[in-house]
Scaffold this motif. Structure first.
Motif, PDB file in Angstrom:
ATOM      1  N   LEU A 437       2.293  12.636  -3.276  1.00 55.51           N
ATOM      2  CA  LEU A 437       1.193  12.664  -2.132  1.00 55.51           C
ATOM      3  C   LEU A 437       1.735  12.883  -0.734  1.00 55.51           C
ATOM      4  N   PHE A 438       1.174  13.532  -0.230  1.00 49.14           N
ATOM      5  CA  PHE A 438       1.660  13.857   1.371  1.00 49.14           C
ATOM      6  C   PHE A 438       0.133  13.549   2.379  1.00 49.14           C
ATOM      7  N   SER A 439       0.507  12.900   3.247  1.00 50.33           N
ATOM      8  CA  SER A 439      -0.663  12.364   3.937  1.00 50.33           C
ATOM      9  C   SER A 439      -0.205  12.164   5.445  1.00 50.33           C
ATOM     10  N   PRO A 440      -1.097  12.298   6.533  1.00 55.52           N
ATOM     11  CA  PRO A 440      -0.955  11.685   7.732  1.00 55.52           C
ATOM     12  C   PRO A 440      -1.173  10.027   7.580  1.00 55.52           C
ATOM     13  N   ASP A 441      -0.936   9.381   8.524  1.00 57.66           N
ATOM     14  CA  ASP A 441      -1.039   7.750   8.321  1.00 57.66           C
ATOM     15  C   ASP A 441      -2.607   7.273   8.121  1.00 57.66           C
ATOM     16  N   GLU A 442      -2.998   7.536   7.027  1.00 56.50           N
ATOM     17  CA  GLU A 442      -4.403   7.233   6.657  1.00 56.50           C
ATOM     18  C   GLU A 442      -4.669   6.804   5.229  1.00 56.50           C
ATOM     19  N   LEU A 443      -3.458   6.683   4.541  1.00 59.52           N
ATOM     20  CA  LEU A 443      -3.713   6.380   2.873  1.00 59.52           C
ATOM     21  C   LEU A 443      -4.585   5.116   3.098  1.00 59.52           C
ATOM     22  N   GLU A 444      -4.427   3.827   3.615  1.00 53.25           N
ATOM     23  CA  GLU A 444      -5.133   2.874   3.385  1.00 53.25           C
ATOM     24  C   GLU A 444      -6.431   2.851   4.192  1.00 53.25           C
ATOM     25  N   SER A 445      -6.530   3.442   5.399  1.00 56.05           N
ATOM     26  CA  SER A 445      -7.757   3.715   5.946  1.00 56.05           C
ATOM     27  C   SER A 445      -8.813   4.560   5.123  1.00 56.05           C
ATOM     28  N   ASN A 446      -8.133   5.538   4.231  1.00 56.30           N
ATOM     29  CA  ASN A 446      -8.937   6.346   3.353  1.00 56.30           C
ATOM     30  C   ASN A 446      -9.271   5.621   1.849  1.00 56.30           C
ATOM     31  N   LYS A 447      -8.895   4.361   1.922  1.00 62.57           N
ATOM     32  CA  LYS A 447      -9.143   3.595   0.730  1.00 62.57           C
ATOM     33  C   LYS A 447      -8.411   3.957  -0.799  1.00 62.57           C
ATOM     34  N   LEU A 448      -7.403   4.684  -0.442  1.00 62.11           N
ATOM     35  CA  LEU A 448      -6.627   5.403  -1.628  1.00 62.11           C
ATOM     36  C   LEU A 448      -5.343   4.207  -1.713  1.00 62.11           C
ATOM     37  N   ASN A 449      -5.501   3.024  -1.296  1.00 55.32           N
ATOM     38  CA  ASN A 449      -3.773   2.415  -1.321  1.00 55.32           C
ATOM     39  C   ASN A 449      -3.675   1.796  -2.731  1.00 55.32           C
ATOM     40  N   ALA A 450      -4.701   1.945  -3.779  1.00 54.29           N
ATOM     41  CA  ALA A 450      -4.209   1.526  -4.995  1.00 54.29           C
ATOM     42  C   ALA A 450      -3.270   2.616  -5.588  1.00 54.29           C
ATOM     43  N   ILE A 451      -2.752   3.541  -5.077  1.00 52.63           N
ATOM     44  CA  ILE A 451      -1.697   4.455  -5.454  1.00 52.63           C
ATOM     45  C   ILE A 451      -0.378   3.447  -5.102  1.00 52.63           C
ATOM     46  N   LEU A 452      -0.503   2.607  -4.228  1.00 56.02           N
ATOM     47  CA  LEU A 452       0.739   1.829  -4.076  1.00 56.02           C
ATOM     48  C   LEU A 452       0.823   0.699  -4.883  1.00 56.02           C
ATOM     49  N   ASP A 453       0.173   0.278  -5.743  1.00 54.70           N
ATOM     50  CA  ASP A 453       0.409  -0.681  -6.729  1.00 54.70           C
ATOM     51  C   ASP A 453       1.402  -0.467  -7.485  1.00 54.70           C
ATOM     52  N   HIS A 454       2.071   0.787  -7.806  1.00 51.54           N
ATOM     53  CA  HIS A 454       3.102   0.793  -8.532  1.00 51.54           C
ATOM     54  C   HIS A 454       4.163   1.965  -7.886  1.00 51.54           C
ATOM     55  N   THR A 455       4.123   2.209  -7.034  1.00 54.36           N
ATOM     56  CA  THR A 455       4.902   3.167  -6.104  1.00 54.36           C
ATOM     57  C   THR A 455       5.134   2.739  -4.660  1.00 54.36           C
ATOM     58  N   GLY A 470       9.668   6.038  -3.626  1.00 56.81           N
ATOM     59  CA  GLY A 470       8.425   6.290  -3.417  1.00 56.81           C
ATOM     60  C   GLY A 470       7.863   7.675  -3.716  1.00 56.81           C
ATOM     61  N   ARG A 471       6.622   7.892  -4.296  1.00 54.51           N
ATOM     62  CA  ARG A 471       5.958   8.990  -4.204  1.00 54.51           C
ATOM     63  C   ARG A 471       5.058   9.389  -2.834  1.00 54.51           C
ATOM     64  N   VAL A 472       4.907   8.576  -2.211  1.00 56.90           N
ATOM     65  CA  VAL A 472       3.926   8.929  -0.936  1.00 56.90           C
ATOM     66  C   VAL A 472       4.733   9.035   0.222  1.00 56.90           C
ATOM     67  N   ILE A 473       4.423  10.232   0.989  1.00 57.93           N
ATOM     68  CA  ILE A 473       4.962  10.447   2.169  1.00 57.93           C
ATOM     69  C   ILE A 473       4.051  10.529   3.189  1.00 57.93           C
ATOM     70  N   GLU A 474       3.923   9.556   4.019  1.00 51.01           N
ATOM     71  CA  GLU A 474       3.087   9.541   5.180  1.00 51.01           C
ATOM     72  C   GLU A 474       3.894   9.846   6.428  1.00 51.01           C
ATOM     73  N   VAL A 475       3.402  10.814   7.153  1.00 52.66           N
ATOM     74  CA  VAL A 475       3.757  11.299   8.376  1.00 52.66           C
ATOM     75  C   VAL A 475       2.820  11.836   9.289  1.00 52.66           C
ATOM     76  N   LEU A 476       2.779  11.464  10.601  1.00 49.27           N
ATOM     77  CA  LEU A 476       1.790  11.939  11.374  1.00 49.27           C
ATOM     78  C   LEU A 476       1.839  13.119  11.866  1.00 49.27           C
ATOM     79  N   SER A 477       1.802  14.078  10.949  1.00 50.86           N
ATOM     80  CA  SER A 477       1.984  15.479  11.264  1.00 50.86           C
ATOM     81  C   SER A 477       1.403  16.274  10.220  1.00 50.86           C
ATOM     82  N   GLU A 478       0.247  16.782  10.259  1.00 50.01           N
ATOM     83  CA  GLU A 478      -0.477  17.534   9.251  1.00 50.01           C
ATOM     84  C   GLU A 478       0.328  18.739   9.216  1.00 50.01           C
ATOM     85  N   HIS A 479       0.890  19.289   9.940  1.00 52.81           N
ATOM     86  CA  HIS A 479       1.877  20.451   9.952  1.00 52.81           C
ATOM     87  C   HIS A 479       3.127  20.149   8.608  1.00 52.81           C
ATOM     88  N   ASN A 480       3.681  19.101   9.107  1.00 51.16           N
ATOM     89  CA  ASN A 480       4.703  18.675   7.825  1.00 51.16           C
ATOM     90  C   ASN A 480       4.103  18.305   6.516  1.00 51.16           C
TER      91      ASN A 480
END
Length: 815
Positions: A437-455, A470-480
């Motif tokens: 999963l690639f996301s800007p710094d919005e995972l918890e804000s977007n209520k998808l944080n259950a993903i982090l229960d096991h990664t 970890g399977r989640v990459i959060e970086v504040l660059s939509e381009h990245n």
């Protein structure tokens, strides 16, 4: 004063004011002299490659200069980019040696995508064009003639690298994405190395600027590595580059600060020894970093990954000067150095001298095949840059799970994103190396944080998340995020990109470029399937009450709708169960661009998991529970001949349609209403224009043949109006949607401002229903007055209390 003229070729940068000792940051190595036969082979490959690349731009006949060059031998339209080609061919020749010496799996990702002549020439020399286009571009005189004469003409290769180019995993049309795509490709590919050439013009783009930080998201235990090569040749199409005007001290300081070890290669007299030694150094540094993480189990904290800065002249080995104008070492060599070669005798003569300087007859045998001097340094076929399997047939399907186990009870409020997060958590557990999963710094804000229960998040410069897989990459660059997703997907895996709705448009053109690549790939018989790219839009305009107008923008829908029908998919599931069904579907789909739009806030659940599955399978259905009941049916069916049809498309606007139906049943019980929900936007398109489109008979069955229809739509109304064009009596259909009205206000006030509230829907239904329903027509003025009174009361409450009325989001009830 006119524009300044460049008076010397390859002008050096102005000196910086940095202290000389910062040059110690630039890596110095003990350069090894190549064996004579290897150096001979490298130069033979480079000469042949440059000849072929230049000939592709100019020649339509006499492709081996067996006769004196004449105007009739020149193409009528001269298309292509020469300036970057010599440097790209230089690197290609050296990668051959590196791959052969170390038996590497390597992808060569060319950022200057308009350098297609360089790639195609090299692919012909190594035999990859012959493998994928047998009988067409074989390694013989006929195949070479076909390659040269067909380039950039109808039926031949285009002037930019695309999916027809073997070994390519990157659309070369728009600059800026190569580096992030390279890093996405090596993630979870521990044995893969991507060498990425970034042009110094390309390096000025925002996507490239942020992609330099991608090393901070590479875990050397689980992932491969990228060797970035910043190719500094000093010029863009008609201007000097920023990096070309930076001296070595500035370059060394900048990239050292980013976290790289910088090796500057600029000794043109000994370029082959210098570049090959530098590539060997880069590979050794990569192996050292990987060994520490994999074998020693002591990963290096903040490892400094290697990169190379390659300084060569623009248009190197081309014409030096023509008619008093500097060509090599200036922007005049960027595209076609001799634009009048087909009409001017002096330029024709200059072209003859230029092409003759490569002595192509020495490099091909009597049949037109490359000589042994070229072929002896090639890797074995399956390792050649044009033939690595991961670049053309990489797809690894996900191990799927039953989404219904995460379904929720209908008749309650539940967040689409929270339910999806639990489902995705399990999906990540089942696919630990092929899903990210690639996301800007919005995972918890977007209520998808259950993903982090096991990664975990995967950020290697953070002591709390590094080296944990970890399977989640959060970086504040939509381009990245987009570039990582592209590289990850194009090498066979599956990715998900959730984002705030209003800012996903930042990657609009990246998404389009990628979709163009996939479109062409589907037409190329030797390319295999790819997982779809999957976007989730949440934090929608309808619930941006605390962020305001700047965060209200559903325009990415239109960007996807503009794609070819076989690729574009837009889903607006109305509740949590439909959302789960849709996410499950897209994660198993191939070769598509999927956009799912939902809400992170708790919203009404209308359908059970089984009902949701069937509703999503159809893409739309009549919701009998909210429609006027048929007095002649005992099976809960709704009226067969409604006065009006109300359609919801999107979470919040569908809720308003349901509440409007509830209100109308109370104040105008004789008005016959049909409520429809659409979850797959593409079913509305005229039949034959999209594979998901409803047949005409099905469309009429759902929306009637002649009754007024209101579409309460999440996006811009004009988008939906375009989809409906051509449908049965489209003039009877009205569309309401986002009207570019917003502020920092309450959720329901947003509905009112954009005319999609239950009151707006009810007023429309009363006015249009009165055209058929005599009782409604008789009481119309009073009914509309009742609705207006309710609007006034709600507006006054919001204005006085600063919030919506407490009962505004109560679940609808139908007796």
């Amino acid at each position: 004063m006119g524009g300044a003229q460049i008076t010397i070729p390859n002008p050096p940068p102005l000196p910086s004011h940095l202290p000389d000792n910062v040059l110690n940051l630039a890596v110095q190595i003990e350069r090894q002299n190549l064996p004579d036969n290897v150096r001979e082979s490298l130069r033979a490959f480079q000469r042949a490659g440059c000849y072929i690349a230049a000939s592709m731009i100019f020649l339509r006949d006499n492709v081996l200069l067996q006769d004196k060059l004449q105007v009739s031998h020149i193409k009528p339209r001269l298309l292509g980019h020469w300036g970057t080609c010599p440097g790209l061919i230089l690197v290609w020749s050296h990668l051959n040696v590196l791959i052969r010496n170390h038996d590497l799996d390597m992808i060569y990702l060319i950022g200057p995508g308009h350098g297609a002549p360089a790639a195609l020439a090299s692919l012909w020399l190594e035999g990859s064009l012959e493998r994928f286009y047998p009988g067409e571009y074989d390694r013989n005189a006929t195949g070479l003639r076909n390659l040269i004469t067909r380039f950039s003409v109808p039926g031949g290769f285009p002037s930019h690298i695309n999916a027809e180019t073997p070994g390519a995993i990157h659309e070369g049309g728009e600059l800026g994405y190569a580096l992030s795509v390279s890093f996405g490709a090596v993630m979870d590919n521990p044995d893969l190395i991507v060498t990425c050439v970034v042009g110094d013009g390309e390096a000025e783009t925002g996507p490239t600027a942020t992609a330099w930080h991608a090393i901070k998201y590479i875990d050397p235990k689980e992932s491969g590595a990228v060797i970035p090569i910043l190719h500094v040749n000093g010029f863009k199409i008609s201007e000097r580059t920023i990096f070309g005007c930076m001296d070595d001290k500035e370059i060394a300081c900048l990239f050292s600060g980013y976290g790289y070890q910088v090796r500057i290669v600029e000794d043109l007299e000994n370029i082959d020894d210098d570049l090959q030694s530098s590539l060997e150094w880069a590979l050794a540094e990569i192996k050292k970093i990987q060994k520490a993480a994999r074998e020693d189990n002591k990963p290096i904290i903040k490892p400094r990954w290697p990169m190379i800065v390659l300084r060569t002249p623009k248009g190197w080995t081309g014409p030096k000067e023509v008619e008093g104008q500097i060509i090599e070492g200036s922007f005049h060599s960027h595209q076609v150095p001799l634009p009048k070669a087909g009409s001017d005798e002096k330029q024709l003569q200059a072209l003859d001298e230029w092409l003759s300087s490569y002595r192509i007859s020495e490099l091909l045998d009597d049949e037109g095949k490359p000589t042994e001097a070229i072929t002896r340094v090639l890797p074995k076929p399956e390792k050649r840059l044009g033939q690595l399997k991961i670049t053309y047939d990489p797809y690894i399907p996900l191990k799927l799970i039953d989404w219904k186990q995460f379904g929720v009870e209908k008749g309650i409020d539940e967040s689409c994103m929270k339910s999806a997060g639990k489902f995705l958590d399990k999906l990540f557990q089942e696919n630990p190396k092929t899903l990210r999963l690639f996301s800007p710094d919005e995972l918890e804000s977007n209520k998808l944080n259950a993903i982090l229960d096991h990664t975990q998040r995967d950020f290697q410069w953070d002591e709390f998340s590094r080296a944990h897989g970890g399977r989640v990459i959060e970086v504040l660059s939509e381009h990245n995020c987009q570039g990582f997703m592209q590289g990850y997907t194009l090498t066979g895996r599956t990715a998900l990109f959730p984002s705030y709705e209003s800012f996903l448009g930042i990657v609009h053109t990246m998404m389009v470029q990628y979709s163009k690549f996939v479109k062409i790939a589907r037409e190329v018989p030797w390319r295999g399937d790819l997982a779809s790219i999957n976007y989730i839009e949440t934090s929608t305009w309808a619930r941006q009450e605390h962020n305001g107008f700047s965060h209200q923008n559903p325009s990415f829908i239109g960007a996807v709708l503009n794609l070819k029908a076989e690729a574009a998919r837009v889903y607006l599931p109305p509740d949590a169960n439909c959302f789960l069904s849709t996410v499950h579907h897209v994660m198993d789909s191939k070769n598509k661009t999927n956009l799912i739009i939902g809400s992170k806030q708790p919203t009404a659940v209308y359908l059970s998991p089984a009902e949701a599955a069937e509703h999503c399978r159809q893409g739309a259905s009549i919701w009998h529970f909210a429609s006027s009941p048929d007095p002649n049916s005992s099976a809960g069916k709704s009226v067969q001949e409604p006065d009006v049809v109300l359609v919801g498309i999107g979470v919040e606007v569908t809720f308003e349609v349901i509440k409007a139906a509830e209100l109308l049943r109370s104040i105008a019980p004789t008005l016959k209403i049909r409520v429809v929900n659409v979850t797959d936007l593409m079913i509305l398109i005229e039949e034959s224009k999209h594979p998901h489109a409803l047949a005409k008979s099905k469309f009429i069955e759902m929306f009637t043949a002649d009754r007024p229809v209101l579409f309460n739509y999440h996006g811009y109304p004009t988008e939906l109006q375009g989809l409906l064009f051509g449908r049965e009596k489209a003039e009877r259909m009205d569309v309401e949607g986002y009207q570019e009205e917003g502020s920092t206000t309450t959720p329901f006030d947003m509905m009112l401002r954009n005319r999609v509230s239950r009151f707006d829907v009810a007023s429309w239904a009363l006015k249009r229903g009165a055209e058929r329903n005599a009782e409604v027509k008789k009481d119309l003025e009073g009914l509309l007055g009742d609705v207006d009174r309710r609007v006034k009361e709600v507006r006054e409450f919001i204005g006085n209390e600063g919030k919506d009325p407490d009962d505004i989001y109560q679940l609808p009830k139908f007796e």
